[in-house]
Motif scaffolding. Structure first.
Motif, short mmCIF file in Angstrom:
data_model
loop_
_atom_site.label_atom_id
_atom_site.label_comp_id
_atom_site.label_asym_id
_atom_site.label_seq_id
_atom_site.Cartn_x
_atom_site.Cartn_y
_atom_site.Cartn_z
N ASN A 11 0.83 -1.20 0.00
CA ASN A 11 0.00 0.00 0.00
C ASN A 11 0.87 1.25 0.00
O ASN A 11 1.93 1.28 0.61
N TRP A 12 0.38 2.29 -0.68
CA TRP A 12 1.03 3.60 -0.69
C TRP A 12 0.39 4.48 0.37
O TRP A 12 -0.84 4.57 0.45
N VAL A 13 1.23 5.12 1.22
CA VAL A 13 0.76 5.97 2.31
C VAL A 13 1.71 7.16 2.45
O VAL A 13 2.79 7.19 1.87
N SER A 14 1.29 8.12 3.26
CA SER A 14 2.20 9.18 3.69
C SER A 14 2.47 8.94 5.18
O SER A 14 1.94 8.00 5.76
N ASP A 15 3.30 9.76 5.77
CA ASP A 15 3.66 9.58 7.18
C ASP A 15 3.15 10.78 7.97
O ASP A 15 3.57 11.91 7.72
N TYR A 24 5.35 6.71 0.87
CA TYR A 24 5.98 5.48 1.33
C TYR A 24 5.16 4.29 0.89
O TYR A 24 3.93 4.31 0.97
N GLN A 25 5.85 3.25 0.48
CA GLN A 25 5.19 1.99 0.17
C GLN A 25 5.44 1.06 1.35
O GLN A 25 6.59 0.86 1.76
N VAL A 26 4.37 0.52 1.92
CA VAL A 26 4.48 -0.34 3.10
C VAL A 26 5.22 -1.62 2.71
O VAL A 26 4.85 -2.29 1.76
N VAL A 27 6.29 -1.92 3.47
CA VAL A 27 7.06 -3.14 3.20
C VAL A 27 7.00 -4.12 4.37
O VAL A 27 7.33 -5.29 4.21
N LYS A 28 6.57 -3.64 5.54
CA LYS A 28 6.50 -4.54 6.69
C LYS A 28 5.50 -3.99 7.70
O LYS A 28 5.45 -2.80 7.96
N ASN A 44 4.40 -2.02 14.22
CA ASN A 44 5.54 -1.33 13.68
C ASN A 44 5.36 -1.38 12.17
O ASN A 44 5.33 -2.45 11.59
N VAL A 45 5.18 -0.22 11.54
CA VAL A 45 4.99 -0.16 10.10
C VAL A 45 6.26 0.41 9.49
O VAL A 45 6.71 1.47 9.89
N ILE A 59 7.17 4.37 10.13
CA ILE A 59 6.19 5.41 9.79
C ILE A 59 4.91 5.22 10.58
O ILE A 59 4.59 4.13 11.02
N LYS A 60 4.21 6.31 10.76
CA LYS A 60 2.85 6.30 11.28
C LYS A 60 1.97 6.66 10.08
O LYS A 60 1.86 7.82 9.71
N PRO A 61 1.39 5.66 9.45
CA PRO A 61 0.77 5.86 8.14
C PRO A 61 -0.50 6.70 8.17
O PRO A 61 -1.32 6.59 9.08
N SER A 62 -0.61 7.55 7.15
CA SER A 62 -1.85 8.28 6.92
C SER A 62 -2.17 8.18 5.43
O SER A 62 -1.28 7.94 4.61
#
Length: 138
Positions: A11-15, A24-28, A44-45, A59-62
């Protein structure tokens, strides 16, 4: 901020904690470190920057708002007032999944699913096809 349980790898997100403009692309997604104050869940993202090969960040995804630019990046085309994706490899055609950008219509049972963010459209597409919604090569 997005609850980590709403996310999938890719998924694509911002922080929400950073003042930069990186995406950011979520990798874990792990079950340590980050505590969601609403639910008490610990996560933990980890995300990597767009185009970054070895640049990983906690990151703290938004959510990233779903825009025309993102729809084009994912290979959707604007036709007769609707966004469609003709991709025979997914088994979907323009009569199966189409939308105006925020509301998406899935024709089996006339289901309407509202999306606001890029990750929601990615998750919807995966749920319907079992395939990732990939960025188009330029």
């Amino acid at each position: 901020m997005i609850k980590p349980t709403e996310l999938r790898i890719g998924n694509w997100v911002s922080d929400s904690d950073r003042e930069d403009i990186n995406l950011y692309q979520v990798v874990k997604i792990d079950d340590i470190d980050f505590i969601d104050l609403d639910s008490g869940d610990e996560y933990n993202v980890i995300g990597k920057t767009e185009g970054g090969k070895h640049q990983y960040f906690d990151i703290k995804p938004s959510g990233i708002p779903l825009t025309e630019e993102w729809l084009k990046k994912f290979g959707f085309e604007y036709c007769d007032g609707l966004w469609i994706k003709n991709d025979l490899s997914t088994g979907l055609n323009q009569k199966d999944l189409y939308g105006d950008g925020l509301k998406w219509y899935y024709t089996i049972g006339h289901i309407v699913i509202e999306t606001t963010y890029v990750h929601q459209l990615q998750n919807l597409f995966f749920a319907l096809t079992g395939k990732e919604l990939e960025l188009k090569e330029n």
